[in-house]
Design a protein around this motif. Structure first.
Motif, PDB file in Angstrom:
ATOM      1  N   UNK A 111     -22.531 -26.338  38.415  1.00 51.70           N
ATOM      2  CA  UNK A 111     -22.766 -27.675  38.942  1.00 51.70           C
ATOM      3  C   UNK A 111     -21.962 -27.827  40.221  1.00 51.70           C
ATOM      4  N   UNK A 112     -22.501 -28.572  41.188  1.00 53.81           N
ATOM      5  CA  UNK A 112     -21.802 -28.806  42.453  1.00 53.81           C
ATOM      6  C   UNK A 112     -21.740 -30.308  42.719  1.00 53.81           C
ATOM      7  N   UNK A 113     -20.735 -30.725  43.473  1.00 56.84           N
ATOM      8  CA  UNK A 113     -20.628 -32.141  43.831  1.00 56.84           C
ATOM      9  C   UNK A 113     -21.051 -32.406  45.265  1.00 56.84           C
ATOM     10  N   UNK A 114     -21.599 -31.358  45.924  1.00 58.44           N
ATOM     11  CA  UNK A 114     -22.064 -31.503  47.308  1.00 58.44           C
ATOM     12  C   UNK A 114     -23.321 -30.662  47.480  1.00 58.44           C
ATOM     13  N   UNK A 115     -24.482 -31.288  47.243  1.00 54.09           N
ATOM     14  CA  UNK A 115     -25.704 -30.495  47.315  1.00 54.09           C
ATOM     15  C   UNK A 115     -26.109 -30.143  48.746  1.00 54.09           C
ATOM     16  N   UNK A 116     -25.539 -30.796  49.733  1.00 53.68           N
ATOM     17  CA  UNK A 116     -25.842 -30.435  51.125  1.00 53.68           C
ATOM     18  C   UNK A 116     -25.306 -29.033  51.419  1.00 53.68           C
ATOM     19  N   UNK A 117     -24.072 -28.775  50.983  1.00 54.72           N
ATOM     20  CA  UNK A 117     -23.500 -27.440  51.168  1.00 54.72           C
ATOM     21  C   UNK A 117     -24.304 -26.398  50.408  1.00 54.72           C
ATOM     22  N   UNK A 118     -24.783 -26.764  49.231  1.00 50.89           N
ATOM     23  CA  UNK A 118     -25.602 -25.852  48.447  1.00 50.89           C
ATOM     24  C   UNK A 118     -26.902 -25.531  49.169  1.00 50.89           C
ATOM     25  N   UNK A 119     -27.559 -26.558  49.690  1.00 49.18           N
ATOM     26  CA  UNK A 119     -28.809 -26.351  50.421  1.00 49.18           C
ATOM     27  C   UNK A 119     -28.597 -25.460  51.634  1.00 49.18           C
ATOM     28  N   UNK A 120     -27.487 -25.667  52.321  1.00 48.54           N
ATOM     29  CA  UNK A 120     -27.187 -24.825  53.481  1.00 48.54           C
ATOM     30  C   UNK A 120     -27.049 -23.361  53.076  1.00 48.54           C
ATOM     31  N   UNK A 121     -26.446 -23.150  51.906  1.00 47.45           N
ATOM     32  CA  UNK A 121     -26.239 -21.768  51.465  1.00 47.45           C
ATOM     33  C   UNK A 121     -27.564 -21.063  51.210  1.00 47.45           C
ATOM     34  N   UNK A 122     -28.592 -21.814  50.798  1.00 46.33           N
ATOM     35  CA  UNK A 122     -29.903 -21.208  50.598  1.00 46.33           C
ATOM     36  C   UNK A 122     -30.482 -20.693  51.913  1.00 46.33           C
ATOM     37  N   UNK A 123     -30.045 -21.284  53.015  1.00 43.87           N
ATOM     38  CA  UNK A 123     -30.527 -20.880  54.337  1.00 43.87           C
ATOM     39  C   UNK A 123     -29.600 -19.844  54.986  1.00 43.87           C
ATOM     40  N   UNK A 124     -28.614 -19.388  54.220  1.00 39.81           N
ATOM     41  CA  UNK A 124     -27.667 -18.423  54.758  1.00 39.81           C
ATOM     42  C   UNK A 124     -26.561 -19.056  55.560  1.00 39.81           C
ATOM     43  N   UNK A 125     -26.442 -20.392  55.484  1.00 40.83           N
ATOM     44  CA  UNK A 125     -25.436 -21.115  56.266  1.00 40.83           C
ATOM     45  C   UNK A 125     -24.292 -21.565  55.374  1.00 40.83           C
ATOM     46  N   UNK A 126     -23.083 -21.314  55.817  1.00 37.65           N
ATOM     47  CA  UNK A 126     -21.909 -21.752  55.078  1.00 37.65           C
ATOM     48  C   UNK A 126     -20.748 -21.917  56.050  1.00 37.65           C
ATOM     49  N   UNK A 127     -19.673 -22.461  55.551  1.00 43.45           N
ATOM     50  CA  UNK A 127     -18.458 -22.581  56.353  1.00 43.45           C
ATOM     51  C   UNK A 127     -17.758 -21.227  56.309  1.00 43.45           C
ATOM     52  N   UNK A 128     -17.902 -20.454  57.357  1.00 46.34           N
ATOM     53  CA  UNK A 128     -17.478 -19.054  57.301  1.00 46.34           C
ATOM     54  C   UNK A 128     -16.998 -18.555  58.649  1.00 46.34           C
ATOM     55  N   UNK A 129     -16.094 -17.573  58.607  1.00 42.31           N
ATOM     56  CA  UNK A 129     -15.689 -16.881  59.835  1.00 42.31           C
ATOM     57  C   UNK A 129     -16.396 -15.539  59.961  1.00 42.31           C
ATOM     58  N   UNK A 130     -17.256 -15.201  58.975  1.00 42.71           N
ATOM     59  CA  UNK A 130     -18.037 -13.972  59.051  1.00 42.71           C
ATOM     60  C   UNK A 130     -17.369 -12.740  58.488  1.00 42.71           C
ATOM     61  N   UNK A 131     -16.208 -12.921  57.859  1.00 43.45           N
ATOM     62  CA  UNK A 131     -15.485 -11.776  57.300  1.00 43.45           C
ATOM     63  C   UNK A 131     -15.843 -11.617  55.827  1.00 43.45           C
ATOM     64  N   UNK A 132     -16.352 -10.451  55.467  1.00 44.61           N
ATOM     65  CA  UNK A 132     -16.635 -10.160  54.068  1.00 44.61           C
ATOM     66  C   UNK A 132     -15.563  -9.201  53.555  1.00 44.61           C
ATOM     67  N   UNK A 133     -14.913  -9.588  52.463  1.00 43.35           N
ATOM     68  CA  UNK A 133     -13.788  -8.790  51.970  1.00 43.35           C
ATOM     69  C   UNK A 133     -13.702  -8.827  50.454  1.00 43.35           C
TER      70      UNK A 133
END
Length: 507
Positions: A111-133
């Motif tokens: 469950x999430x309390x912010x579905x806007x952030x969830x929807x963005x993640x479906x589009x590959x968008x998130x709050x990120x610096x691009x580092x995968x670790x």
């Protein structure tokens, strides 16, 4: 597999038109009558989100019939219903308590309390610096360090001096531990400075290098590398694909077209860091790899008892996903018509990645190289607090949404329930200094992604060409013993999920 949204007309039919299937309408009439007749001071609902949570899970949760507290006849009055819901202080605690064998059978509903952030993640968008670790710790220590798996193209990290295979030990000068890594790396601080480190003789220590990174709203193109490698006269396509993101299906189709134009003989598909995503994208990619099975059964779905009965009686085709020759916008798929594919995996390969492997196996030779996958054969749907659980007319008082598992997938031959993951045909291992044999990537020998000498890719090339020369060049020095803690993708809203592209975002 992590999300599914039903079309509006279907949900309306199911919720409002099928009294034999869902007894909630009759129950509500009974509740209202009894409350009006017997209770002068009815119980008030403390938190409207709690009602959304229970009703949504009762509606479509995969294991609804196996959870007594979600039974259709659980309550006979509103007073009983509201008293039950008021027993939970938060929607999250209610949600968790309604799941079937949480973290054992159901490991992926959330469950999430912010579905806007969830929807963005479906589009590959998130709050990120691009580092995968990946975050790990040495045996016997609570101190944590990270190692870089890859840097997303065109990201903030891509503009900095930081690369695959490097280690970091501190964030803003603070040692990372098992107790603080979430706050340091996944908290509210959009800008932080990593303190880099080296490993020598099984000891990790700062090397004095620092890298400042800044998170922004970033859309990552899941196609990290697409190239052709020629070895022993064989043209080998290499595609590193890090997420099944529907917005990039045309880019994926173009990438396949590029490989096709270069007349590749074989394909190595690198899914080792791919946590899943769109079911439709998985079908599209599988159709691009093949092409000769258009219209054939790709996968079948099993829902909860009441939805399954409805689909089987009214629309059995809805339960079948088929290979296709077109994208959602009717663009023709570029097909390679291969009869064999080499797929690189780790325990970070989940959901839609596993779907591709499992559903291609009845049709072509799938050679899996690496380690066992995550083991996620289920999907979930995005539920909003609205009359039909869709995004339109969502309750304006909050932004909660749920991602309950709603179906499990099987391939053409009925293979499903791969709870322990999909086992590779060729296991990648390395030796540690303690004498143990470890599986997966060796932190001290990460190599360069897309390079013929990188261990995972080298194994695929050796199988294709019949040559072991590349493998013989690998490092033989024992590596370090570590315990894996988490990876960067665990903290994205989508996580290790899978969604279907219906009228609403589906996971």
């Amino acid at each position: 597999m992590k999300i599914v949204k039903l079309p509006v007309n279907l949900l309306f039919a199911l919720i409002f038109g099928l009294s034999f299937l869902f007894s909630c309408t009759e129950n509500e009439e009974t509740i209202i009558q009894e409350t009006e007749e017997t209770d002068d001071t009815p119980v008030s609902l403390n938190n409207e989100v709690n009602e959304f949570v229970w009703a949504g899970l009762n509606e479509v949760y995969l294991w609804q019939q196996d959870v007594p507290d979600l039974a259709d006849d659980k309550f006979t009055t509103y007073d009983e219903y509201y008293t039950f819901l008021n027993g939970y202080n938060t929607p999250e605690s209610l949600f968790d308590d309604m799941l079937y064998q949480i973290d054992v059978v159901d490991r992926f509903s959330y469950i999430v309390d912010d579905y806007v952030a969830l929807e963005n993640s479906f589009q590959g968008t998130s709050n990120s610096n691009g580092l995968d670790f990946q975050l790990v710790r040495l045996s016997g220590s609570d101190d944590v360090f990270g190692y870089i798996r890859y840097v997303a193209n065109n990201s903030d990290a891509a503009s900095k001096d930081i690369n695959r295979g490097e280690f970091f030990l501190t964030v803003d000068g603070v040692q990372i531990t098992v107790n603080n890594y979430i706050d340091l790396l996944f908290g509210s601080n959009n800008t932080y400075t990593l303190g880099m480190a080296d490993i020598t003789n099984n000891t990790i220590a700062s090397n004095g290098k620092t890298v400042e990174l800044t998170k922004t709203e970033f859309t990552e193109n899941p196609i990290l590398i697409n190239k052709v490698i020629e070895s022993s006269g064989i043209k080998i396509g290499y595609l590193m694909y890090n997420g099944f993101v529907a917005n990039f299906d045309n880019d994926l189709n173009n990438a396949i077209a590029d490989l096709k134009s270069q007349n590749i003989n074989e394909l190595v598909l690198d899914l080792r860091y791919n946590p899943g995503g769109s079911v439709r994208s998985a079908i599209n990619l599988s159709s691009m790899i093949t092409g000769q099975f258009n219209g054939g059964i790709f996968s079948t779905e099993k829902w909860n008892d009441k939805y399954q009965a409805y689909f089987e009686s009214n629309n059995p085709e809805y339960l079948i996903n088929r290979f296709t020759d077109k994208l959602a916008d009717d663009t023709a798929i570029n097909a390679l018509n291969l009869n064999k594919v080499y797929i690189l995996t780790t325990d970070g390969s989940a959901s839609a990645s596993e779907l591709v492997i499992n559903c291609l196996r009845p049709y072509i030779d799938v050679v899996q190289i690496g380690t066992a996958t995550t083991g996620k054969y289920t999907a979930s749907v995005t539920l909003y607090d609205s009359p039909n659980y869709g995004r339109d007319n969502a309750n304006p008082n909050h932004t909660y949404a749920m991602q309950p598992l709603v179906l499990k997938s099987a391939n053409k031959n009925g293979v499903s329930d791969y709870y322990q993951g999909l086992t590779p045909d060729y296991l990648i291992t390395y030796q540690t200094s303690s004498g143990a044999t470890a599986e997966g990537e060796d932190l001290l020998n990460m190599g360069t992604l897309g390079d013929e000498n990188e261990v995972f890719l080298a194994k695929a090339i050796s199988l294709i060409t019949g040559s072991s020369s590349k493998l013989m060049d690998q490092k033989s020095t024992p590596s370090i013993d570590i315990k894996r803690i988490a990876d960067a993708k665990d903290f994205t809203p989508l996580g290790k999920g899978m969604y279907k592209n219906l009228e609403f975002p589906v996971k």
